[in-house]
Design an enzyme around this catalytic site. Structure first.
Site, PDB file in Angstrom:
ATOM      1  N   GLY A  46      35.897  39.537  33.747  1.00  0.00           N
ATOM      2  CA  GLY A  46      37.132  38.769  33.793  1.00  0.00           C
ATOM      3  C   GLY A  46      37.839  39.064  35.099  1.00  0.00           C
ATOM      4  N   GLN A  51      45.073  39.942  40.653  1.00  0.00           N
ATOM      5  CA  GLN A  51      44.063  40.869  41.195  1.00  0.00           C
ATOM      6  C   GLN A  51      43.505  40.398  42.530  1.00  0.00           C
ATOM      7  OE1 GLN A  51      41.731  41.113  37.300  1.00  0.00           O
ATOM      8  NE2 GLN A  51      41.526  43.190  38.078  1.00  0.00           N
ATOM      9  N   CYS A  94      38.516  48.353  34.782  1.00  0.00           N
ATOM     10  CA  CYS A  94      39.284  47.332  35.492  1.00  0.00           C
ATOM     11  C   CYS A  94      38.892  47.362  36.960  1.00  0.00           C
ATOM     12  CB  CYS A  94      40.785  47.602  35.343  1.00  0.00           C
ATOM     13  SG  CYS A  94      41.805  46.347  36.123  1.00  0.00           S
ATOM     14  N   LEU A  95      38.637  46.185  37.518  1.00  0.00           N
ATOM     15  CA  LEU A  95      38.247  46.110  38.935  1.00  0.00           C
ATOM     16  C   LEU A  95      39.369  46.626  39.839  1.00  0.00           C
ATOM     17  CD1 LEU A  95      36.548  42.595  38.830  1.00  0.00           C
ATOM     18  CD2 LEU A  95      35.392  44.810  39.053  1.00  0.00           C
ATOM     19  N   HIS A 136      43.185  41.868  27.953  1.00  0.00           N
ATOM     20  CA  HIS A 136      43.242  42.654  29.200  1.00  0.00           C
ATOM     21  C   HIS A 136      43.697  41.758  30.360  1.00  0.00           C
ATOM     22  CE1 HIS A 136      41.198  45.669  32.084  1.00  0.00           C
ATOM     23  NE2 HIS A 136      41.392  44.609  32.856  1.00  0.00           N
ATOM     24  N   GLU A 137      43.161  40.522  30.425  1.00  0.00           N
ATOM     25  CA  GLU A 137      43.512  39.620  31.535  1.00  0.00           C
ATOM     26  C   GLU A 137      44.949  39.107  31.406  1.00  0.00           C
ATOM     27  OE1 GLU A 137      41.596  39.931  33.795  1.00  0.00           O
ATOM     28  OE2 GLU A 137      39.739  40.449  32.769  1.00  0.00           O
ATOM     29  N   HIS A 140      47.373  41.519  32.725  1.00  0.00           N
ATOM     30  CA  HIS A 140      47.516  41.496  34.184  1.00  0.00           C
ATOM     31  C   HIS A 140      48.595  40.504  34.622  1.00  0.00           C
ATOM     32  CE1 HIS A 140      44.446  44.111  35.915  1.00  0.00           C
ATOM     33  NE2 HIS A 140      43.475  43.583  35.182  1.00  0.00           N
TER      34      HIS A 140
END
Ligand code: GNR
Ligand code: NI
Length: 179
Positions: A46, A51, A94-95, A136-137, A140
């Site tokens: 995702g 991000q 997480c990236l 999670h997204e 963000h």
């Protein structure tokens, strides 16, 4: 299409509440394509707009396993309309917090309404891994990171280790070119 640089901790853009998309334009469609390309390249399951420094309420995800055919989702202005009372735990990464992982508890199922890239409204019933990733997204888009569900001691430790892992990977690559 383009691969965009991914913003990592402690960048303050990860802490901003993003604005709703007022009208879906060609620029948004291009950004969603770039976000998908960036996500597959990372690789990640995702990616949320902040991000990659886009401060609007958009995200992409693809929960397909490696051996399955891709299932790309482009999601604009998502709203969780229902969450299960039952919670479940997944080992999240997480990236934007490179190389750090923790088990996080969230509702096991959610319903999410959103617009697709043509501006058409949808509602999805997500459970399992998809439910985890979509929550999670969406976090963000509100400036929330998975480490916020941990004690401040563990949060600070993971953020510090993520920063270290980034500086050592850039030092290593610099070393490799200088040698
Ligand atoms: O690639 C990712 N994997 C992942 C694993 C468990 C729970 C959430 C995720 S999302 C993450 C990519 C990312 O940082 N998205 O914001
Ligand atoms: Ni993330």
């Amino acid at each position: 299409m383009a691969i965009l640089p991914i913003v990592t901790v402690p960048d303050r853009r990860l802490r901003v509440k993003c604005d709703p998309v007022k009208e879906v334009t060609d620029a948004h469609r291009r950004q969603l394509d770039d976000m998908l390309e960036t996500m597959y390249d990372a690789p990640g399951v995702g990616l949320a707009a902040p991000q990659v420094g886009i401060m609007e309420r958009m995200l992409v995800l693809d929960p397909a396993e490696k051996d399955e055919k891709p299932q790309p989702y482009k999601i604009i202005n998502p709203v969780i309309t229902w969450s299960s009372e039952e919670l479940g735990s997944y080992n999240e990464g997480c990236l934007s917090i490179p190389e750090q992982y923790a088990d996080i508890e969230r509702p096991v199922a959610v319903k999410v309404k959103y617009l697709d890239e043509t501006g058409k409204a949808h509602e999805i019933d997500a459970d399992g891994f998809l439910a985890t990733v979509i929550q999670h997204e969406i976090d963000h888009l509100d400036g929330v990171l998975f480490v916020d569900y941990l004690s401040s001691l563990r949060r600070n430790m993971l953020v510090k280790k993520a920063q270290k892992s980034q500086s050592s990977s850039s030092t290593n690559s610099t070393a490799a070119v200088t040698l």
